[in-house]
Structures are given as structure tokens and as C-alpha cells.
Design a protein around this motif. Structure first.
Motif, PDB file in Angstrom:
ATOM      1  N   GLN A  99       0.832  -1.210   0.000  1.00 53.02           N
ATOM      2  CA  GLN A  99       0.000   0.000   0.000  1.00 53.02           C
ATOM      3  C   GLN A  99       0.863   1.256   0.000  1.00 53.02           C
ATOM      4  OE1 GLN A  99      -2.557  -0.534   3.422  1.00 53.02           O
ATOM      5  NE2 GLN A  99      -4.153  -1.598   2.212  1.00 53.02           N
ATOM      6  N   ALA A 100       1.928   1.246   0.804  1.00 52.92           N
ATOM      7  CA  ALA A 100       2.828   2.403   0.851  1.00 52.92           C
ATOM      8  C   ALA A 100       3.503   2.617  -0.510  1.00 52.92           C
ATOM      9  CB  ALA A 100       3.878   2.206   1.946  1.00 52.92           C
ATOM     10  N   LYS A 101       3.918   1.512  -1.130  1.00 57.93           N
ATOM     11  CA  LYS A 101       4.566   1.608  -2.441  1.00 57.93           C
ATOM     12  C   LYS A 101       3.589   2.136  -3.493  1.00 57.93           C
ATOM     13  CE  LYS A 101       6.927  -1.175  -5.932  1.00 57.93           C
ATOM     14  NZ  LYS A 101       7.368  -2.531  -6.324  1.00 57.93           N
ATOM     15  N   ASN A 102       2.372   1.601  -3.471  1.00 60.76           N
ATOM     16  CA  ASN A 102       1.370   2.020  -4.450  1.00 60.76           C
ATOM     17  C   ASN A 102       1.008   3.481  -4.282  1.00 60.76           C
ATOM     18  OD1 ASN A 102      -0.797   1.352  -6.505  1.00 60.76           O
ATOM     19  ND2 ASN A 102      -2.049   2.066  -4.789  1.00 60.76           N
ATOM     20  N   ASN A 103       0.902   3.948  -3.042  1.00 61.42           N
ATOM     21  CA  ASN A 103       0.549   5.353  -2.793  1.00 61.42           C
ATOM     22  C   ASN A 103       1.631   6.284  -3.328  1.00 61.42           C
ATOM     23  OD1 ASN A 103      -1.009   7.487  -1.747  1.00 61.42           O
ATOM     24  ND2 ASN A 103       0.248   7.524   0.123  1.00 61.42           N
ATOM     25  N   LYS A 104       2.899   5.910  -3.105  1.00 63.63           N
ATOM     26  CA  LYS A 104       4.015   6.746  -3.603  1.00 63.63           C
ATOM     27  C   LYS A 104       4.022   6.790  -5.140  1.00 63.63           C
ATOM     28  CE  LYS A 104       8.167   5.096  -4.033  1.00 63.63           C
ATOM     29  NZ  LYS A 104       8.632   5.477  -5.363  1.00 63.63           N
ATOM     30  N   GLU A 105       3.905   5.629  -5.760  1.00 60.34           N
ATOM     31  CA  GLU A 105       3.959   5.576  -7.210  1.00 60.34           C
ATOM     32  C   GLU A 105       2.764   6.270  -7.852  1.00 60.34           C
ATOM     33  OE1 GLU A 105       4.290   1.462  -8.098  1.00 60.34           O
ATOM     34  OE2 GLU A 105       6.430   1.345  -7.640  1.00 60.34           O
ATOM     35  N   SER A 106       1.619   6.183  -7.215  1.00 61.52           N
ATOM     36  CA  SER A 106       0.424   6.845  -7.733  1.00 61.52           C
ATOM     37  C   SER A 106       0.600   8.357  -7.737  1.00 61.52           C
ATOM     38  CB  SER A 106      -0.795   6.454  -6.906  1.00 61.52           C
ATOM     39  OG  SER A 106      -1.938   7.153  -7.355  1.00 61.52           O
ATOM     40  N   LEU A 107       1.183   8.894  -6.644  1.00 62.23           N
ATOM     41  CA  LEU A 107       1.417  10.345  -6.587  1.00 62.23           C
ATOM     42  C   LEU A 107       2.457  10.773  -7.619  1.00 62.23           C
ATOM     43  CD1 LEU A 107       1.383  10.829  -2.705  1.00 62.23           C
ATOM     44  CD2 LEU A 107      -0.355  11.577  -4.339  1.00 62.23           C
ATOM     45  N   GLU A 108       3.496   9.947  -7.850  1.00 63.42           N
ATOM     46  CA  GLU A 108       4.516  10.259  -8.857  1.00 63.42           C
ATOM     47  C   GLU A 108       3.902  10.305 -10.266  1.00 63.42           C
ATOM     48  OE1 GLU A 108       8.512   8.366  -6.699  1.00 63.42           O
ATOM     49  OE2 GLU A 108       7.356   7.185  -8.162  1.00 63.42           O
ATOM     50  N   LYS A 109       3.011   9.369 -10.526  1.00 59.99           N
ATOM     51  CA  LYS A 109       2.366   9.350 -11.832  1.00 59.99           C
ATOM     52  C   LYS A 109       1.455  10.554 -12.029  1.00 59.99           C
ATOM     53  CE  LYS A 109       2.523   4.356 -12.548  1.00 59.99           C
ATOM     54  NZ  LYS A 109       1.737   3.107 -12.720  1.00 59.99           N
ATOM     55  N   ARG A 110       0.789  10.980 -10.951  1.00 59.88           N
ATOM     56  CA  ARG A 110      -0.070  12.157 -11.055  1.00 59.88           C
ATOM     57  C   ARG A 110       0.756  13.399 -11.367  1.00 59.88           C
ATOM     58  NH1 ARG A 110      -3.958  12.826  -6.044  1.00 59.88           N
ATOM     59  NH2 ARG A 110      -4.467  14.692  -7.297  1.00 59.88           N
ATOM     60  N   ILE A 111       1.937  13.498 -10.735  1.00 55.37           N
ATOM     61  CA  ILE A 111       2.813  14.647 -10.999  1.00 55.37           C
ATOM     62  C   ILE A 111       3.303  14.595 -12.457  1.00 55.37           C
ATOM     63  CG2 ILE A 111       5.055  15.657 -10.476  1.00 55.37           C
ATOM     64  CD1 ILE A 111       4.555  14.990  -7.553  1.00 55.37           C
ATOM     65  N   ASN A 112       3.682  13.401 -12.894  1.00 54.44           N
ATOM     66  CA  ASN A 112       4.122  13.269 -14.296  1.00 54.44           C
ATOM     67  C   ASN A 112       3.015  13.664 -15.263  1.00 54.44           C
ATOM     68  OD1 ASN A 112       6.661  12.376 -13.528  1.00 54.44           O
ATOM     69  ND2 ASN A 112       6.079  10.197 -13.618  1.00 54.44           N
ATOM     70  N   SER A 113       1.784  13.269 -14.918  1.00 48.92           N
ATOM     71  CA  SER A 113       0.650  13.608 -15.780  1.00 48.92           C
ATOM     72  C   SER A 113       0.426  15.114 -15.824  1.00 48.92           C
ATOM     73  CB  SER A 113      -0.610  12.898 -15.278  1.00 48.92           C
ATOM     74  OG  SER A 113      -1.728  13.285 -16.029  1.00 48.92           O
ATOM     75  N   LEU A 114       0.541  15.766 -14.675  1.00 46.70           N
ATOM     76  CA  LEU A 114       0.363  17.220 -14.633  1.00 46.70           C
ATOM     77  C   LEU A 114       1.487  17.932 -15.383  1.00 46.70           C
ATOM     78  CD1 LEU A 114      -0.825  17.606 -10.935  1.00 46.70           C
ATOM     79  CD2 LEU A 114      -2.197  17.936 -13.004  1.00 46.70           C
ATOM     80  N   ASN A 115       2.717  17.401 -15.237  1.00 47.73           N
ATOM     81  CA  ASN A 115       3.835  17.995 -15.985  1.00 47.73           C
ATOM     82  C   ASN A 115       3.622  17.838 -17.500  1.00 47.73           C
ATOM     83  OD1 ASN A 115       5.404  18.997 -13.856  1.00 47.73           O
ATOM     84  ND2 ASN A 115       6.313  16.970 -13.466  1.00 47.73           N
ATOM     85  N   ALA A 116       3.057  16.695 -17.899  1.00 45.10           N
ATOM     86  CA  ALA A 116       2.761  16.494 -19.314  1.00 45.10           C
ATOM     87  C   ALA A 116       1.713  17.485 -19.788  1.00 45.10           C
ATOM     88  CB  ALA A 116       2.297  15.063 -19.551  1.00 45.10           C
ATOM     89  N   GLN A 117       0.721  17.766 -18.943  1.00 48.10           N
ATOM     90  CA  GLN A 117      -0.300  18.755 -19.316  1.00 48.10           C
ATOM     91  C   GLN A 117       0.303  20.150 -19.427  1.00 48.10           C
ATOM     92  OE1 GLN A 117      -4.160  18.493 -17.282  1.00 48.10           O
ATOM     93  NE2 GLN A 117      -3.505  16.507 -16.474  1.00 48.10           N
ATOM     94  N   ILE A 118       1.265  20.436 -18.513  1.00 46.52           N
ATOM     95  CA  ILE A 118       1.944  21.737 -18.611  1.00 46.52           C
ATOM     96  C   ILE A 118       2.736  21.821 -19.912  1.00 46.52           C
ATOM     97  CG2 ILE A 118       3.786  23.138 -17.601  1.00 46.52           C
ATOM     98  CD1 ILE A 118       2.814  22.275 -14.853  1.00 46.52           C
ATOM     99  N   ALA A 119       3.407  20.707 -20.277  1.00 48.25           N
ATOM    100  CA  ALA A 119       4.166  20.689 -21.532  1.00 48.25           C
ATOM    101  C   ALA A 119       3.229  20.868 -22.722  1.00 48.25           C
ATOM    102  CB  ALA A 119       4.942  19.385 -21.655  1.00 48.25           C
ATOM    103  N   MET A 120       2.025  20.290 -22.639  1.00 46.45           N
ATOM    104  CA  MET A 120       1.065  20.435 -23.727  1.00 46.45           C
ATOM    105  C   MET A 120       0.546  21.862 -23.839  1.00 46.45           C
ATOM    106  SD  MET A 120      -1.063  16.897 -23.196  1.00 46.45           S
ATOM    107  CE  MET A 120      -2.335  17.345 -24.365  1.00 46.45           C
ATOM    108  N   SER A 121       0.666  22.621 -22.780  1.00 49.55           N
ATOM    109  CA  SER A 121       0.225  24.019 -22.824  1.00 49.55           C
ATOM    110  C   SER A 121       1.245  24.906 -23.518  1.00 49.55           C
ATOM    111  CB  SER A 121      -0.027  24.537 -21.403  1.00 49.55           C
ATOM    112  OG  SER A 121       1.190  24.628 -20.679  1.00 49.55           O
ATOM    113  N   GLU A 122       2.435  24.354 -23.780  1.00 54.00           N
ATOM    114  CA  GLU A 122       3.451  25.098 -24.523  1.00 54.00           C
ATOM    115  C   GLU A 122       3.253  24.831 -26.016  1.00 54.00           C
ATOM    116  OE1 GLU A 122       7.131  23.749 -22.966  1.00 54.00           O
ATOM    117  OE2 GLU A 122       7.044  25.040 -21.192  1.00 54.00           O
ATOM    118  N   VAL A 123       3.036  25.876 -26.774  1.00 59.24           N
ATOM    119  CA  VAL A 123       2.820  25.752 -28.226  1.00 59.24           C
ATOM    120  C   VAL A 123       4.166  25.938 -28.915  1.00 59.24           C
ATOM    121  CG1 VAL A 123       1.528  26.576 -30.214  1.00 59.24           C
ATOM    122  CG2 VAL A 123       0.509  26.716 -27.924  1.00 59.24           C
ATOM    123  N   ARG A 124       4.671  24.855 -29.511  1.00 59.46           N
ATOM    124  CA  ARG A 124       5.977  24.888 -30.165  1.00 59.46           C
ATOM    125  C   ARG A 124       5.819  24.644 -31.672  1.00 59.46           C
ATOM    126  NH1 ARG A 124      10.172  24.925 -26.622  1.00 59.46           N
ATOM    127  NH2 ARG A 124       9.614  24.556 -24.418  1.00 59.46           N
TER     128      ARG A 124
END
Length: 373
Positions: free
Chosen positions: A162-187
Motif C-alpha cells: 500500500q505504501a509503495k502504491n501510494n508513492k507511485e500513484s502520486l509520482e504518476k499524477r505529478i508526471n501527468s500534470l507535468n505532461a499537461q503543462i508541456a502540452m500548454s506550450e505551443v511549439r
């Protein structure tokens, strides 16, 4: 002319008769007989003179110009209107929706592939990342403790997982948000010039709405629609001439692609021509004329179309032949072939070495004596 002379002679005779008084009827008859004999002699003289004049007229020589026929290369071309397009012409849109926070380029500016054009407002995403990072720190601490205990065979496996899953789940959420931030950059997806900016700072950007146009005209492509009747005569790799009337320029190129389908609306097939455009003079949608060769004969007999006349028997022209020491014009019937640019190929009736009348053909007939200037 003969009638005029007879009238004049009759007038002379009548005048002479009137001026000579003759009372004896026998004498009058004798004199009349003499006049008839004189008239007959004059008629013979008139006929002889007319024959001489007619003979002289028949032998009248017409001055002309002529040239010898030779075999030469003959080509026929067709022209179609071309459509000029840029090789790279891209409408750039954001990958996600949001308020446009900043636009970093201006129209006419050159950008390289991957350069930042604009950015959407990501404050909410950044706040979410900060909040999750706090939770992640706690989750990492909890995971490390559970891992140490599990390594010592203390505690349950479920607590560790459970501790491992909670940590990895939060890491994936941060990665997902960072990906959304990257998608907000128009290149920019390509290198080119910002040709147009459709939106402004503060507008709502979305994937369905273009934000800017990036175009690169260092290389262009030209499309032309050719009638299906030429489908067996046009091939990939054929040389073409592309003319740009507005630029008063033309370039030599080759066909790079031929479509595999026929447009059912206008019964044409499409060809594509690729061109380098280093000076960027050729603009998209510029009017262009594509000249394509659909026929060639390396050893053809050709004459200017003006030389070929037509009567009820067919097409003909005049050639010059030698008759003893004289040149005589002869009417020759022929079979014309393809005509291009006022030049006609002759497929039958003329051969190399013949001398064709090039000037003065309107003044001669079959058998006319001519003099070549």
C-alpha cells in the motif's frame, strides 16, 4: 480586244465606202467583196497577234522564295494551369485548452523546429503539482519505513504494498500534470516563418482553433490537372517547363508524381512537380503555367501552317521542280499531322530534299513558271 478591232475596221471601211460614191451596182458588189477579203485578212492578223500575246502571258515568270525541306525534331506541347503550394505549411494549435498567457513570436519572424511560440495559463496545474509534491514527500517517507520493516520481516506485506502504491500513484499524477503543462506550450513543428497569428494574448486556445501559421517556401510543390486523354503520353520523370507570368520567369523541372486516380468531376489526373525556391520569389497560389510535351518525332518533315492550303480534294502546298532549264511550281497534296505553335508536321506527301514555296504561293498555280529569289 478582237471585237474592238473589228468595230474599228468596220468603221474605217464604212467611212471609206461613204466617201467613195459608187453608182454602179456591180462595182459596189465588187468593192464589198474586196472589203470582206480585207476584213478576213485583218481577222487572221488579229488572231495571230492574240496567240502571240497569250503565249507570252503563259510564259510569264513569277518571282517567289523557296526553301529546301529537311528532317528535323518536332515536338508538341500542351499547357495546364498549375497550383503552387509550400512544401511546409502548418497551422499550429495548442494540444490542450486554456487561456493564452503569452505569445513569444511576431508575424514574419523565423522560427526553428521546436521553438516556443506561445504558452497557455498553467497556474492551476502548477498549484496542483505543489500540492501533490507535499503528499508525495509524506508518501516517500512512509514507503521507506515500510520497506525497512519489510526487509527485516517486520510488518505485513499488504502495508508495504500500500505504501509503495501510494508513492507511485502520486509520482504518476505529478508526471501527468507535468505532461499537461508541456502540452500548454505551443511549439513550432517545423522550421519556417510565422506567416500569420490568428489569436491574441487572453484568448481561449484549444486544439480545434489554430493559433498561428508557420510556412517554409524554400521548397515548393506545383500541382496540375491534366486531361485523361493524355494519360498514356505523360510519364513520371518527363521534363516540363513551368512559367510564372507575374515574375516573367520560367524554370525547367520534371514530373515527380502522377496520381493513380481520375477525378470523376472533370476527368483529369493530377501531376506534382517539386521545385527548390532558395530566393523565396515563388509564392503559394502564384499563377503558374505548366508546359508538357505529349508528342515528339526526331525525324519529321515540318512546314509553317501558313504554307498549307485546302480545296475540295484536301490539303495541298506548292513545290518547285526543274523542267529543263526552267523552274515550275507544282501543286502537291499532303497529309498534315500534329500542329504546334503554327508549325505543322507533314506525315505524307512531302519528303526531305523537296523545295517548297515559302513566299509568293498566292500568285501561282500548278504549272506556273517561277524564279527563285
Amino acid at each position: 480586244m478582237k471585237n474592238i478591232l473589228i468595230i474599228l475596221i468596220s468603221a474605217v471601211l464604212l467611212s471609206a465606202c461613204a466617201s467613195t460614191p459608187v453608182n454602179d451596182e456591180a462595182a459596189k458588189r465588187k468593192q464589198l467583196q474586196q472589203y470582206k477579203q480585207d476584213l478576213h485578212a485583218l481577222e487572221q492578223q488579229i488572231s495571230a497577234l492574240e496567240n502571240e500575246l497569250n503565249s507570252a502571258e503563259k510564259e510569264e515568270v513569277i518571282k517567289i522564295r523557296a526553301k529546301e525541306l529537311t528532317q528535323q525534331k518536332f515536338e508538341n506541347f500542351i499547357e495546364v494551369t498549375g497550383k503552387v503550394e509550400a512544401e511546409l505549411d502548418v497551422n499550429v494549435s495548442p494540444e490542450s485548452a486554456g487561456v493564452i498567457k503569452e505569445i513569444y513570436v511576431t508575424e514574419g519572424e523565423w522560427v526553428n523546429k521546436g521553438d516556443l511560440i506561445a504558452r497557455l495559463n498553467t497556474e492551476l496545474l502548477e498549484s496542483s503539482i505543489e500540492e501533490i509534491e507535499v503528499q508525495l514527500d509524506l508518501a516517500k517517507t512512509n514507503f521507506e519505513r515500510q520497506k525497512n520493516l519489510w526487509d527485516q520481516n517486520i510488518g505485513s506485506e499488504m502495508q508495504y504494498l500500500q505504501a509503495k502504491n501510494n508513492k507511485e500513484s502520486l509520482e504518476k499524477r505529478i508526471n501527468s500534470l507535468n505532461a499537461q503543462i508541456a502540452m500548454s506550450e505551443v511549439r513550432s513543428p517545423v522550421s519556417g516563418v510565422i506567416d500569420d497569428i490568428f489569436q491574441k494574448k487572453g484568448h481561449i486556445g484549444s486544439p480545434q482553433v489554430p493559433l498561428a501559421k508557420v510556412i517554409n517556401i524554400n521548397k515548393i510543390k506545383i500541382y496540375g490537372d491534366v486531361s485523361e486523354s493524355y494519360i498514356t503520353k505523360i510519364h513520371k520523370g518527363d521534363k516540363v517547363n513551368v512559367r510564372f507570368p507575374a515574375l516573367d520567369e520560367s524554370v525547367e523541372a520534371s514530373i515527380d508524381q502522377i496520381a493513380n486516380t481520375i477525378d470523376p468531376n472533370n476527368r483529369t489526373f493530377r501531376i506534382r512537380i517539386n521545385l527548390n525556391n532558395p530566393d523565396n520569389q515563388i509564392k503559394p497560389n502564384l499563377v503558374s503555367i505548366i508546359s508538357l510535351r505529349d508528342y515528339v518525332n526526331e525525324n519529321a518533315i515540318v512546314v509553317p501552317s501558313l504554307y498549307i492550303k485546302e480545296d475540295f480534294k484536301g490539303h495541298y502546298t506548292y513545290i518547285v521542280e526543274k523542267e529543263g532549264a526552267k523552274n515550275v511550281a507544282r501543286k502537291v497534296y499532303l497529309t498534315p499531322g500534329v500542329t504546334n505553335n503554327n508549325i505543322t508536321e507533314v506525315v505524307d506527301g512531302l519528303t526531305a530534299g523537296m523545295t517548297i514555296v515559302s513566299q509568293g504561293y498566292n500568285q501561282i498555280a500548278d504549272g506556273t513558271f517561277v524564279q527563285i529569289n
